[in-house]
Structures are given as C-alpha cells and as structure tokens.
Design an enzyme around this catalytic site. Structure first.
Site, PDB file in Angstrom:
ATOM      1  N   LEU A  28      -1.837   0.335   3.296  1.00  0.00           N
ATOM      2  CA  LEU A  28      -1.701  -0.847   2.430  1.00  0.00           C
ATOM      3  C   LEU A  28      -2.519  -0.720   1.151  1.00  0.00           C
ATOM      4  O   LEU A  28      -3.591  -0.128   1.135  1.00  0.00           O
ATOM      5  CB  LEU A  28      -2.141  -2.099   3.197  1.00  0.00           C
ATOM      6  N   HIS A  32       0.931  -4.431  -1.424  1.00  0.00           N
ATOM      7  CA  HIS A  32       1.125  -5.152  -0.157  1.00  0.00           C
ATOM      8  C   HIS A  32       0.349  -6.462  -0.168  1.00  0.00           C
ATOM      9  O   HIS A  32       0.817  -7.481   0.336  1.00  0.00           O
ATOM     10  CB  HIS A  32       0.652  -4.300   1.030  1.00  0.00           C
ATOM     11  N   SER A 181       1.808   2.675  -5.058  1.00  0.00           N
ATOM     12  CA  SER A 181       2.619   3.240  -3.983  1.00  0.00           C
ATOM     13  C   SER A 181       1.689   3.909  -2.994  1.00  0.00           C
ATOM     14  O   SER A 181       0.664   4.498  -3.398  1.00  0.00           O
ATOM     15  CB  SER A 181       3.580   4.289  -4.566  1.00  0.00           C
TER      16      SER A 181
END
Ligand code: PAF
EC number: 6.3.2.1
Length: 267
Positions: A28, A32, A181
């Site tokens: 995460l 997120h 990412s």
C-alpha cells in the site's frame, strides 16, 4: 480493526450500516490511502481486501517478486480507520485450484493492457467478482490510475446487475508528476527519473489534444520502451472530435512496466 482470513470469519464479522470495500494487492501507498479515505468519508463501515491474485499475472510477470508488506499494510489500514481486513490465502480464495470459469471481459479487455497482458482482465474481473460476492459491499472504490480496469469493473457491475456503486478515485502523484504505483519501488534512481516521461507525455498530449507531442517526449527518452500512447473517449472508445477524452500510456522502464492516464478536454 479486525483482520480475518477465512470465509466463515468474514461472514460472521457483520459490519454496521453501509459498507465500502477497497480491494488491494497490498504494498500500500498514498494512492491506496486516498481510496481508504474516500471510503471512510462516505460509508459507515470500511472493509479492505488484501490478496495478491495469481490469476492476473502472466507466466513471465512478477507474481513471485510482487512486494508483500503485510505488517506495513495493516498499519496503514489501521491509520486510515479501516474496520475489517479480509486477507485470504490462495487456498481460501480458490479452494478448487484455479477456477475454470472466469469472467470474460469482452472486446475492451483485449486492447491496451489486455493486448500486452493476455488473460490479465479475465483474472482481475474474476477476483473482483468473487470479492464482491464474498464481501457484499454497498460501494466499491477503485483508482483511476488503472483506468481500463476501472472501466471494465463498471461494465461488469452493469452487465451482471450487481447491486454495487463503483466509485473512481483520482490518481495520486508525486510532486514531480510520477503516478504512485506499488511497482515504483522496483525503479532504480536513474530509472525513476526516466519514468517521469510517462506523465510528461500525457501532459503534452492533454495540452495539445494530440498524441504527437506525447510521442515526441517519449522519443527524447529512448531508454524507456513505449508500449502505447493513445487518446480515447472516456469509455475507451475512439477519441471524439471535441469534449471529454482520455489519454493513456504504458511503457517499460528497465524491467518494470508502468501505466498512467489523464483526463483530456478536446477543444
Ligand atoms: O488494482 C488492483 O490492485 C487489483 O487489480 C485488484 C483490483 C485488487 C484485483 O486484484
């Protein structure tokens, strides 16, 4: 925050009020966190799933080396006010082994990411469908960073009459434009610098309304191998003459494949 890993515990952990689900493969980051924050702000209960789905990795992809950072993931989830984490094992998700019946994404699943990663969207939609059935949320939050995935999930929910409101959340970027990412952690410092060409090319495309300017950006960074840079309508059909559109790109930086996209307003 409770953490459960099997179906019986998930079923018995009844959550009050309307339920928002955020599906993740772990590793995460702030992207997120943005999904979890939206979910927290809009629903009474927040359920996060954490499962690295083998079905969506091709034979030469990074399933084995995909980052697994469970402790840190649970810490972030707790800090964002998640009520329940469902972190199943492969055996819990696929007790009969790999499922022989999978969701067929249709023509939209065969282009862009689907063309470069055959079977990818079959794997994504199959696990998303299963997780929606298992968690039964009112709302499901997905990042616009994976724009084709979000578009296909919306299509699946519509076509299968699933009673779920799918909500897209804007991409979170570093100050220099790099879209967050989980795969960014594979980039060496020089690769990370080269990777900025993706967001630069998208900005150039959005500013001019044509991919030519974006392609020129890629041409100036030959170590980045462009897979595609396209301009489409917001549903990923052919680009309109004017009005809302989407620019999407994918490229390989060293051994890491990155994707990114932005909204475009064509004059
Ligand atoms: O976007 C992801 O992290 C994954 O594709 C998802 C939606 C969790 C399904 O495995």
């Amino acid at each position: 925050m409770r953490v459960v890993s099997d179906r019986a515990d998930l079923r018995s952990a009844s959550l009050p009020g309307d339920v928002a689900v955020v599906m993740t493969m772990g590793a995460l980051h702030e992207g997120h966190a943005a999904l979890l924050r939206r979910a927290r702000a809009e629903a009474k209960s927040v359920l996060m799933t954490l499962f690295v789905n083998p079905l969506q990795f091709g034979p030469n992809e990074d399933f084995d080396r995909y980052p697994r950072t469970m402790e840190a993931d649970l810490e972030l989830a707790r800090a964002e006010g998640v009520d329940l984490v469902f972190a199943p094992t492969r055996e819990v998700m696929y007790p009969q082994g790999e499922p022989s019946v999978r969701v067929e994404p249709g023509p939209l699943g065969a282009v862009l990411e689907g063309a470069s990663r055959p079977g990818f969207f079959h794997g994504v939609l199959t696990v998303v469908n299963k997780l929606l059935q298992l968690t039964r949320p009112d709302y499901a939050y997905f990042g616009e960073k994976d724009y084709q995935q979000l578009t296909l999930i919306r299509a699946m929910v519509r076509d299968f009459d699933l009673p779920i409101d799918v909500r897209g959340v804007p991409t979170v970027r570093e100050a220099d434009g790099l879209a967050l990412s989980s795969r960014n952690r594979y980039l060496s410092p020089p690769e990370r610098q080269s990777a900025l060409v993706l967001s630069r090319a998208l900005r150039a495309t959005a500013a001019t309304g044509s991919i030519e300017a974006g392609l020129a950006e890629f041409a100036a960074v030959p170590e980045v191998k462009l897979d595609y840079l396209v301009l489409t309508d917001p549903m990923l059909g052919p680009a309109p003459d004017h009005g809302p559109a989407r620019a999407l790109t994918a490229a390989r930086v060293g051994s890491t494949r990155l994707i990114d996209n932005v909204g475009v307003e064509l004059p």
